[in-house]
Design a protein around this motif. Structure first.
Motif, PDB file in Angstrom:
ATOM      1  N   VAL B  76       7.777 -35.757  31.513  1.00  0.00           N
ATOM      2  CA  VAL B  76       7.657 -36.095  32.952  1.00  0.00           C
ATOM      3  C   VAL B  76       6.505 -37.085  33.126  1.00  0.00           C
ATOM      4  O   VAL B  76       6.460 -38.106  33.908  1.00  0.00           O
ATOM      5  CB  VAL B  76       7.329 -34.695  33.596  1.00  0.00           C
ATOM      6  CG1 VAL B  76       6.970 -34.762  34.947  1.00  0.00           C
ATOM      7  CG2 VAL B  76       8.409 -33.673  33.580  1.00  0.00           C
ATOM      8  N   GLY B  77       5.478 -37.104  31.977  1.00  0.00           N
ATOM      9  CA  GLY B  77       4.520 -38.012  32.219  1.00  0.00           C
ATOM     10  C   GLY B  77       5.014 -39.505  31.832  1.00  0.00           C
ATOM     11  O   GLY B  77       4.365 -40.329  32.218  1.00  0.00           O
ATOM     12  N   ALA B  78       6.033 -39.619  31.155  1.00  0.00           N
ATOM     13  CA  ALA B  78       6.507 -40.759  30.893  1.00  0.00           C
ATOM     14  C   ALA B  78       7.338 -41.660  32.193  1.00  0.00           C
ATOM     15  O   ALA B  78       7.204 -42.693  32.046  1.00  0.00           O
ATOM     16  CB  ALA B  78       7.591 -40.971  29.734  1.00  0.00           C
ATOM     17  N   ILE B  79       7.295 -40.902  33.342  1.00  0.00           N
ATOM     18  CA  ILE B  79       7.932 -41.399  34.312  1.00  0.00           C
ATOM     19  C   ILE B  79       7.224 -42.621  34.845  1.00  0.00           C
ATOM     20  O   ILE B  79       7.490 -43.758  35.069  1.00  0.00           O
ATOM     21  CB  ILE B  79       8.473 -40.324  35.353  1.00  0.00           C
ATOM     22  CG1 ILE B  79       9.637 -39.306  34.724  1.00  0.00           C
ATOM     23  CG2 ILE B  79       9.011 -40.936  36.587  1.00  0.00           C
ATOM     24  CD1 ILE B  79       9.677 -38.160  35.544  1.00  0.00           C
ATOM     25  N   PRO B  80       5.927 -42.470  34.991  1.00  0.00           N
ATOM     26  CA  PRO B  80       5.004 -43.376  35.663  1.00  0.00           C
ATOM     27  C   PRO B  80       4.830 -44.566  34.743  1.00  0.00           C
ATOM     28  O   PRO B  80       4.911 -45.869  35.439  1.00  0.00           O
ATOM     29  CB  PRO B  80       3.533 -43.146  36.008  1.00  0.00           C
ATOM     30  CG  PRO B  80       3.944 -41.344  35.862  1.00  0.00           C
ATOM     31  CD  PRO B  80       5.138 -41.170  34.960  1.00  0.00           C
ATOM     32  N   VAL B  81       5.089 -44.457  33.564  1.00  0.00           N
ATOM     33  CA  VAL B  81       4.998 -45.857  32.524  1.00  0.00           C
ATOM     34  C   VAL B  81       6.424 -46.148  32.758  1.00  0.00           C
ATOM     35  O   VAL B  81       6.579 -47.427  32.655  1.00  0.00           O
ATOM     36  CB  VAL B  81       4.579 -45.282  31.359  1.00  0.00           C
ATOM     37  CG1 VAL B  81       4.780 -46.281  30.082  1.00  0.00           C
ATOM     38  CG2 VAL B  81       3.506 -44.524  31.146  1.00  0.00           C
ATOM     39  N   VAL B  83       8.826 -46.470  35.086  1.00  0.00           N
ATOM     40  CA  VAL B  83       8.900 -46.905  36.443  1.00  0.00           C
ATOM     41  C   VAL B  83       7.735 -47.932  36.696  1.00  0.00           C
ATOM     42  O   VAL B  83       6.509 -47.421  36.989  1.00  0.00           O
ATOM     43  CB  VAL B  83       9.233 -46.327  37.650  1.00  0.00           C
ATOM     44  CG1 VAL B  83       9.456 -47.013  38.736  1.00  0.00           C
ATOM     45  CG2 VAL B  83      10.373 -45.277  37.219  1.00  0.00           C
TER      46      VAL B  83
END
Lengths: 224, 250
Positions: B76-81, B83
């Motif tokens: 889930v934490g990889a999402i901001p990276v 996008v």
């Protein structure tokens, strides 16, 4: 809310480790000196750390490589001051990493800075200001716990934004992005933590007022 | 230990010196955060997982249980990276793009580092770790605080379990509103109970001549230098590989 193991680049991990390690060393020295004159406080501090560990093990995922939970730092900062909370925060974060694989060792410095240092500073500062402004004890406690909790998440968002700046918008865009996502879980959680802390203080007032008087949280024999 | 800890008391390394496990997990952890090559990260992940499950014989359930929650958070934490968005300074228009390589590398690095942490946590108990801290002359105030916190947290978790059961039996968890109230009451009563236990322990120790220090005996274990040498040699080889590949920053 902790940054997970391996999430931060090595330079950031080392930098936060040095920053937090320096403050932690001072706090261990300072608390150790005061425990020499009052060794009985060691048990209360450990009990408070165990309480923080139990509270902060209640995890909620959030969209930022992180997770959310009540920290208990506000309560500890009101009861004992910010220095013991830095040591306590370090112990809780280390236990979470080693017992539950929650948070991490390479991110321990960053997590300690956000939760144990910034969170405790803000909580203690807000409590002192509120008491100076003659706000009622329960309001001061609520504000200290809720704002201390929010400060932890704002600092964590800044740490993540610094580590992963947006290619187009840079630090500010990334910070806004992380902060916006955190707000969904953190604002309600901060309010919940504030209310829980007031409930705990009420319970302590009812069953253990003498301890609060000894710690200097409430005046001897008076009303809060 | 309590049921929430991921330590596996049946692991084959339980009698090994904690320094050997610390060097293994710590060295691999350093490699995983410092090596930017995905191939090196993959090899470190495979080595740590195979060693923990096959050599240390840690229960795969414990290992997978320790990895599950952090893995979910990492994904889930990889999402901001993944996008990347913002305003283009030249055109002043909002734009976004997918950075799959950066997000993928972040997940792999996090997964590898977490595997190292889980390897140490499943093979080393907290009292063993505290013994190691004492051996390296960590300040006594810190190790004693940790020991007391560990003991109190065990007792507190038992209190939570019994109080929760009592609330359930009194139908205190019948509705969402009742559950919130029950949780608030439980949280509010935990700290006074914890303080009470702390004071009882302090009184008990004072009666036994407590002078401010908690001395305990721990089993003496010898460091196996051949094992330690082998672990360090493997780590040096992996580090050299990362550097030789021209992508390492070790």
């Amino acid at each position: 809310m902790h940054i997970m193991e391996g999430y931060l680049p090595v330079t950031h991990a080392v930098g936060w480790g040095i920053a937090s390690g320096t403050i932690l060393t001072y706090c261990v020295w300072s608390v150790g000196r005061s425990l020499r004159s009052r060794p009985q406080d060691k048990f209360l501090l450990a009990a408070s750390s165990a309480y923080m560990f139990t509270l902060s093990a209640l995890k909620l995922p959030s969209l930022t490589g992180s997770c959310s939970h009540p920290t208990g730092v506000g309560l500890g900062a009101v009861l004992f001051g910010w220095r013991p909370m830095v040591v306590s925060g370090f112990i809780v974060l280390l236990f979470q990493a080693l017992l539950l694989a929650h948070g991490g060792l390479t991110t321990l410095g960053a997590n300690l800075f956000a939760m144990g240092i910034a969170g405790a500073w803000v909580a203690r500062g807000v409590y002192s200001l509120a008491r100076t402004a003659r706000l009622p004890f329960r309001v001061a406690t609520f504000l200290a716990a809720a704002l201390g909790d929010l400060a932890t998440y704002v600092v964590t968002a800044a740490q993540l934004a610094w580590a992963f700046p947006d290619p187009a918008g840079g630090f500010v865009a990334s910070f806004t992005k992380f902060l916006g996502v955190f707000a969904i879980t953190q604002v309600p959680l901060a309010v919940a933590e504030g209310l829980l802390t007031v409930l705990v203080m009420n319970a302590l007032m009812a069953y253990d007022r003498r301890e609060l008087e000894t710690l200097g949280v409430v005046p001897q024999g008076g009303t809060a | 230990m309590n049921a929430r800890e991921i330590y596996d008391p049946d692991n084959r390394w339980r009698l090994r010196h904690p320094a050997e496990k610390a060097v293994f997990a710590g060295g691999m952890l350093l490699l995983s955060v410092a090596a930017p090559s995905g191939v090196v990260l993959g090899v470190v992940l495979a080595t740590v997982t195979a060693t923990t499950l096959l050599l240390a014989a840690v229960s795969w359930r414990k290992f997978a249980g320790g990895m599950a929650a952090p893995f979910g958070f990492l994904l889930v934490g990889a999402i901001p990276v993944l996008v990347a968005s913002g305003v283009n300074p030249d055109t002043q228009e909002a734009e976004w793009r997918l950075d799959v390589a950066a997000a993928g590398h972040l997940v792999l690095r996090g997964l590898t580092a977490t595997a190292c942490l889980v390897s140490f946590a499943t093979t080393t108990s907290l009292p063993e770790f505290l013994g190691l801290l004492r051996a390296i002359r960590c300040p006594e105030v810190l190790t004693e605080w940790m020991l007391l916190t560990y003991r109190f947290s065990q007792s507190l978790l038992l209190t939570v379990a019994s109080a929760h059961l009592a609330q359930q039996l009194r139908l205190g968890l019948g509705s969402p509103r009742a559950r919130v109230r029950a949780a608030g009451l439980l949280g509010a009563n935990l700290l006074p109970r914890s303080f009470e236990k702390a004071k009882r322990l302090e009184r008990g120790l004072e009666c036994r001549g407590y002078d401010g220090q908690l001395r305990t005996l721990s089993p003496r274990r010898r460091v196996s230098w051949p094992v330690l040498g082998l672990v360090v040699a493997v780590q040096i080889l992996l580090a050299a590989w990362a550097v030789a590949a021209g992508r390492g920053n070790l």
